[in-house]
Design an enzyme around this catalytic site. Structure first.
Site, short mmCIF file in Angstrom:
data_model
loop_
_atom_site.label_atom_id
_atom_site.label_comp_id
_atom_site.label_asym_id
_atom_site.label_seq_id
_atom_site.Cartn_x
_atom_site.Cartn_y
_atom_site.Cartn_z
N GLY A 252 0.83 -1.19 0.00
CA GLY A 252 0.00 0.00 0.00
C GLY A 252 0.87 1.24 0.00
O GLY A 252 2.02 1.20 0.45
N GLN B 97 3.07 10.05 0.89
CA GLN B 97 4.36 9.34 0.95
C GLN B 97 5.23 9.62 -0.28
O GLN B 97 6.41 9.30 -0.28
CB GLN B 97 4.14 7.83 1.11
CG GLN B 97 3.58 7.47 2.49
CD GLN B 97 3.40 5.97 2.61
OE1 GLN B 97 2.43 5.41 2.11
NE2 GLN B 97 4.35 5.32 3.26
N CYS C 174 5.84 -0.01 7.24
CA CYS C 174 5.46 1.17 6.47
C CYS C 174 6.66 1.57 5.63
O CYS C 174 7.78 1.58 6.12
CB CYS C 174 5.08 2.29 7.42
SG CYS C 174 4.66 3.83 6.59
N LEU C 175 6.42 1.89 4.35
CA LEU C 175 7.53 2.25 3.46
C LEU C 175 8.24 3.53 3.91
O LEU C 175 9.38 3.75 3.54
CB LEU C 175 7.05 2.40 2.01
CG LEU C 175 6.61 1.09 1.32
CD1 LEU C 175 6.01 1.39 -0.05
CD2 LEU C 175 7.78 0.12 1.19
N HIS D 235 -4.44 1.70 7.60
CA HIS D 235 -3.08 2.27 7.65
C HIS D 235 -2.94 3.42 6.64
O HIS D 235 -2.43 4.49 6.97
CB HIS D 235 -2.07 1.14 7.36
CG HIS D 235 -0.63 1.57 7.32
ND1 HIS D 235 0.31 1.08 8.20
CD2 HIS D 235 0.03 2.42 6.50
CE1 HIS D 235 1.48 1.64 7.92
NE2 HIS D 235 1.35 2.44 6.90
N GLU D 236 -3.42 3.18 5.43
CA GLU D 236 -3.25 4.18 4.37
C GLU D 236 -4.18 5.39 4.57
O GLU D 236 -3.78 6.51 4.30
CB GLU D 236 -3.47 3.56 2.98
CG GLU D 236 -2.57 2.39 2.64
CD GLU D 236 -1.07 2.65 2.82
OE1 GLU D 236 -0.64 3.82 2.75
OE2 GLU D 236 -0.32 1.69 3.05
N HIS E 148 -2.59 7.78 6.84
CA HIS E 148 -1.61 8.64 6.17
C HIS E 148 -2.28 9.92 5.62
O HIS E 148 -1.68 10.98 5.62
CB HIS E 148 -0.95 7.91 4.99
CG HIS E 148 0.25 7.08 5.37
ND1 HIS E 148 1.37 7.61 5.96
CD2 HIS E 148 0.50 5.75 5.23
CE1 HIS E 148 2.26 6.65 6.17
NE2 HIS E 148 1.76 5.50 5.74
CO CO Z 1 2.62 3.62 5.76
#
Ligand code: CO
Length: 190
Positions: A46, A51, A105-106, A148-149, A152
């Site tokens: 995701g 991000q 998380c990236l 999660h997304e 963000h």
């Molecule tokens: Co993340």
């Protein structure tokens, strides 16, 4: 499609509340392509627009991607099946229960922590053409990933929802992120 640089923990962009998408035009399509390209190139399941430094309510997912690699018996070549999912202006219209599970998380390289999420959700969102859609998810990776997304998009990060503060701080320290000062999560009203 262009792979973009992923914004890392500590960058104030990750703490901004993003704005709604109003125009469903060519530039939106380009942005969505870049999000998918960046997510797949980073082996993520995701990715949210902030991000890659874009403060808009857009997220992409593909929860099957990492698990669907297989070797084709005839060609012996590795094949990857894609099930891309795009959510624009997503809103959780139903949430219930609680689950605790591991998340990464990236924007936080080498960090995996226990996070508290809703067990069951229904999300309302728009597709690339602006058409309204709904999706339900329960007790699986998709369910957790959507939450999660969406976080963000509201300037919230998974460290804000940790199930174990001590564990989270230790793991951040071990990943070399322990001394990073991040602005606090914005307070949402309404
Ligand atoms: Co993340």
């Amino acid at each position: 499609m262009t792979k973009q640089e992923i914004v890392k923990y500590g960058d104030p962009t990750l703490r901004k509340v993003t704005s709604r998408v109003i125009k469903f035009d060519k530039s939106l399509r380009k942005l969505v392509e870049d999000l998918f390209e960046t997510m797949y190139a980073s082996d993520g399941v995701g990715l949210a627009a902030p991000q890659i430094g874009v403060s808009k309510r857009i997220l992409v997912l593909d929860v099957d991607y990492p698990s669907k690699r297989y070797i084709d018996e005839q060609t012996k070549k590795e094949t990857v099946a894609y099930t891309p999912l795009l959510l624009i202006n997503p809103v959780l219209i139903h949430k219930e229960g609680q689950i605790i599970s591991k998340e990464g998380c990236l924007s936080f390289p080498n960090v995996v922590i226990d996070v508290i999420r809703f067990k069951k959700i229904i999300v309302r969102y728009q597709d690339l053409l602006g058409k309204e859609r709904k999706l339900a998810a329960e007790d699986d990776l998709l369910c957790r990933c959507i939450q999660h997304e969406i976080d963000h998009l509201d300037g919230k990060l998974f460290v804000d929802k940790t199930a174990d503060e001590t564990q989270m701080k230790r793991i951040l320290q071990e990943a070399g992120l322990g001394d990073i000062v991040s602005p606090p999560s914005p307070v949402m009203i309404g």
